[in-house]
Design a protein around this motif. Structure first.
Motif, PDB file in Angstrom:
ATOM      1  N   THR A 120       0.826  -1.202   0.000  1.00  0.00           N
ATOM      2  CA  THR A 120       0.000   0.000   0.000  1.00  0.00           C
ATOM      3  C   THR A 120       0.861   1.254   0.000  1.00  0.00           C
ATOM      4  N   VAL A 121       1.926   1.226   0.796  1.00  0.00           N
ATOM      5  CA  VAL A 121       2.843   2.369   0.835  1.00  0.00           C
ATOM      6  C   VAL A 121       3.482   2.588  -0.534  1.00  0.00           C
ATOM      7  N   GLU A 122       3.905   1.508  -1.176  1.00  0.00           N
ATOM      8  CA  GLU A 122       4.532   1.632  -2.500  1.00  0.00           C
ATOM      9  C   GLU A 122       3.550   2.220  -3.513  1.00  0.00           C
ATOM     10  N   LEU A 123       2.308   1.765  -3.472  1.00  0.00           N
ATOM     11  CA  LEU A 123       1.290   2.285  -4.377  1.00  0.00           C
ATOM     12  C   LEU A 123       1.052   3.769  -4.139  1.00  0.00           C
ATOM     13  N   LYS A 124       0.940   4.163  -2.865  1.00  0.00           N
ATOM     14  CA  LYS A 124       0.710   5.567  -2.539  1.00  0.00           C
ATOM     15  C   LYS A 124       1.909   6.438  -2.935  1.00  0.00           C
ATOM     16  N   CYS A 125       3.108   5.890  -2.798  1.00  0.00           N
ATOM     17  CA  CYS A 125       4.310   6.635  -3.201  1.00  0.00           C
ATOM     18  C   CYS A 125       4.294   6.918  -4.701  1.00  0.00           C
ATOM     19  N   LYS A 126       3.872   5.928  -5.478  1.00  0.00           N
ATOM     20  CA  LYS A 126       3.784   6.118  -6.924  1.00  0.00           C
ATOM     21  C   LYS A 126       2.732   7.170  -7.262  1.00  0.00           C
ATOM     22  N   GLN A 127       1.612   7.141  -6.543  1.00  0.00           N
ATOM     23  CA  GLN A 127       0.578   8.147  -6.758  1.00  0.00           C
ATOM     24  C   GLN A 127       1.086   9.544  -6.405  1.00  0.00           C
ATOM     25  N   LEU A 128       1.866   9.630  -5.319  1.00  0.00           N
ATOM     26  CA  LEU A 128       2.410  10.920  -4.902  1.00  0.00           C
ATOM     27  C   LEU A 128       3.400  11.442  -5.932  1.00  0.00           C
ATOM     28  N   VAL A 129       4.221  10.557  -6.480  1.00  0.00           N
ATOM     29  CA  VAL A 129       5.162  10.959  -7.532  1.00  0.00           C
ATOM     30  C   VAL A 129       4.407  11.563  -8.712  1.00  0.00           C
ATOM     31  N   ASP A 130       3.331  10.924  -9.106  1.00  0.00           N
ATOM     32  CA  ASP A 130       2.532  11.432 -10.232  1.00  0.00           C
ATOM     33  C   ASP A 130       1.936  12.803  -9.903  1.00  0.00           C
ATOM     34  N   LEU A 131       1.490  12.979  -8.658  1.00  0.00           N
ATOM     35  CA  LEU A 131       0.924  14.266  -8.257  1.00  0.00           C
ATOM     36  C   LEU A 131       1.974  15.372  -8.304  1.00  0.00           C
ATOM     37  N   ILE A 132       3.175  15.064  -7.828  1.00  0.00           N
ATOM     38  CA  ILE A 132       4.253  16.063  -7.833  1.00  0.00           C
ATOM     39  C   ILE A 132       4.637  16.423  -9.265  1.00  0.00           C
ATOM     40  N   LYS A 133       4.715  15.418 -10.136  1.00  0.00           N
ATOM     41  CA  LYS A 133       5.085  15.666 -11.529  1.00  0.00           C
ATOM     42  C   LYS A 133       4.069  16.553 -12.243  1.00  0.00           C
TER      43      LYS A 133
ATOM     44  N   PRO B 137      -3.655   9.735  12.453  1.00  0.00           N
ATOM     45  CA  PRO B 137      -4.593  10.618  11.759  1.00  0.00           C
ATOM     46  C   PRO B 137      -4.513  12.049  12.273  1.00  0.00           C
ATOM     47  N   THR B 138      -4.902  12.987  11.418  1.00  0.00           N
ATOM     48  CA  THR B 138      -4.932  14.396  11.800  1.00  0.00           C
ATOM     49  C   THR B 138      -6.377  14.852  11.942  1.00  0.00           C
ATOM     50  N   LYS B 139      -6.556  16.094  12.352  1.00  0.00           N
ATOM     51  CA  LYS B 139      -7.921  16.609  12.540  1.00  0.00           C
ATOM     52  C   LYS B 139      -8.612  16.918  11.221  1.00  0.00           C
ATOM     53  N   HIS B 140      -7.847  16.953  10.120  1.00  0.00           N
ATOM     54  CA  HIS B 140      -8.429  17.306   8.827  1.00  0.00           C
ATOM     55  C   HIS B 140      -8.860  16.074   8.041  1.00  0.00           C
ATOM     56  N   VAL B 141      -9.531  15.158   8.686  1.00  0.00           N
ATOM     57  CA  VAL B 141     -10.054  13.982   8.011  1.00  0.00           C
ATOM     58  C   VAL B 141     -11.075  14.425   6.964  1.00  0.00           C
ATOM     59  N   GLY B 142     -10.948  13.884   5.758  1.00  0.00           N
ATOM     60  CA  GLY B 142     -11.884  14.221   4.694  1.00  0.00           C
ATOM     61  C   GLY B 142     -11.346  15.250   3.721  1.00  0.00           C
ATOM     62  N   PHE B 143     -10.221  15.914   4.082  1.00  0.00           N
ATOM     63  CA  PHE B 143      -9.664  16.919   3.186  1.00  0.00           C
ATOM     64  C   PHE B 143      -8.549  16.357   2.308  1.00  0.00           C
ATOM     65  N   PHE B 144      -7.932  15.261   2.718  1.00  0.00           N
ATOM     66  CA  PHE B 144      -6.745  14.795   2.012  1.00  0.00           C
ATOM     67  C   PHE B 144      -7.079  13.832   0.892  1.00  0.00           C
ATOM     68  N   LEU B 145      -6.166  13.764  -0.083  1.00  0.00           N
ATOM     69  CA  LEU B 145      -6.306  12.850  -1.204  1.00  0.00           C
ATOM     70  C   LEU B 145      -5.637  11.514  -0.884  1.00  0.00           C
ATOM     71  N   LEU B 146      -4.450  11.587  -0.316  1.00  0.00           N
ATOM     72  CA  LEU B 146      -3.717  10.383   0.104  1.00  0.00           C
ATOM     73  C   LEU B 146      -3.348  10.546   1.581  1.00  0.00           C
ATOM     74  N   PHE B 147      -3.358   9.440   2.313  1.00  0.00           N
ATOM     75  CA  PHE B 147      -2.922   9.493   3.704  1.00  0.00           C
ATOM     76  C   PHE B 147      -1.997   8.305   3.965  1.00  0.00           C
ATOM     77  N   PHE B 148      -0.784   8.615   4.403  1.00  0.00           N
ATOM     78  CA  PHE B 148       0.188   7.580   4.697  1.00  0.00           C
ATOM     79  C   PHE B 148       0.220   7.308   6.194  1.00  0.00           C
ATOM     80  N   LEU B 149       0.075   6.064   6.570  1.00  0.00           N
ATOM     81  CA  LEU B 149       0.256   5.651   7.963  1.00  0.00           C
ATOM     82  C   LEU B 149       1.438   4.696   7.987  1.00  0.00           C
TER      83      LEU B 149
END
Length: 234
Positions: A8-21, A221-233
């Protein structure tokens, strides 16, 4: 506490890379969690200062601030800025590790101060210290304004630390720049912060009303639940 598995972490990292690009303006918001690998405890983490205090335990500080060196996270952010992938950093940290990593002050809003930066009480110019300040709460260091290569020292200017106490307002210039960059960001990335302290904790979601995206990477988790696109734990 729930942890993402490695896949799951690897998948989210790839998604984050795409977002940054695909982002034209990326802002990173850093909290105490990015400095734990340097030996500096955070506040609300499993071994954080406030977490242990609630248990009647003392935090383990294994290194002095002067001996602490930037972590891989700090150096990665420096590299991303140099590659024009990250365009600004909004930091709640006072440990000076962003500055030690070599990131120019022009790329950082330090909302809560920096133990390696003194400020003149009169002209408001800032000066980098060789050693961490021994005071907090904007107290005088006893030094006078030193001026610069192009400007003379101001008369009567006394240097004080820049670390805020609870009653202090956030520095206007840093806050204004943090608000501006956060608001125009296509992508706000939060690293190592529960976003509990306001107003700094609310800055990452300022871009949502303009269609911006938010990624949060934190141990809990943070107090801004529902605002984020990806969340890494992790």
């Amino acid at each position: 506490m729930k942890f993402d598995d490695a896949d799951t972490v690897e998948l989210k990292c790839k998604q984050l890379v795409d977002l940054i690009k695909s982002s034209n303006h990326t802002v990173v918001h850093t909290g105490a969690g990015i400095s734990t690998q340097a030996g500096i405890p955070d506040f609300r983490g499993p071994k954080g200062v406030w977490t242990l205090e609630k248990k009647g335990e003392a935090p383990q500080i294994n290194i002095s601030f002067d001996d602490a060196i930037p972590t891989k996270t700090h150096m990665a952010l420096k590299a991303l800025i140099e590659q024009n992938k990250v365009h600004y950093i909004v930091s709640q940290n006072i440990d000076g590790l962003h500055l030690k990593s070599g990131i120019s002050r022009t790329y950082i809003s330090e909302l809560h101060g920096n133990m390696y930066v003194d400020e003149c009480s009169k002209c408001k110019r800032q000066f980098v210290r060789k050693e961490a300040t021994k005071t907090v709460g904007k107290k005088s260091s006893g030094d006078i304004c030193r001026g610069s290569l192009s400007l003379r020292p101001c008369r009567g200017g006394v240097l004080h630390d820049t670390i805020l106490d609870w009653e202090h307002e956030l520095p206007d210039n840093d806050l204004d720049l943090g608000i501006t960059h956060s608001g125009i960001a296509d992508l706000n990335i939060v690293l190592g912060s529960t976003l509990q302290i306001v107003p700094s904790g609310n800055l990452p979601i300022r871009n949502k009303k303009f269609g911006g995206q938010v990624v949060i990477c934190n141990l809990q988790p943070t107090k801004h639940v529902g605002f984020f696109l990806l969340f890494f734990l992790q």
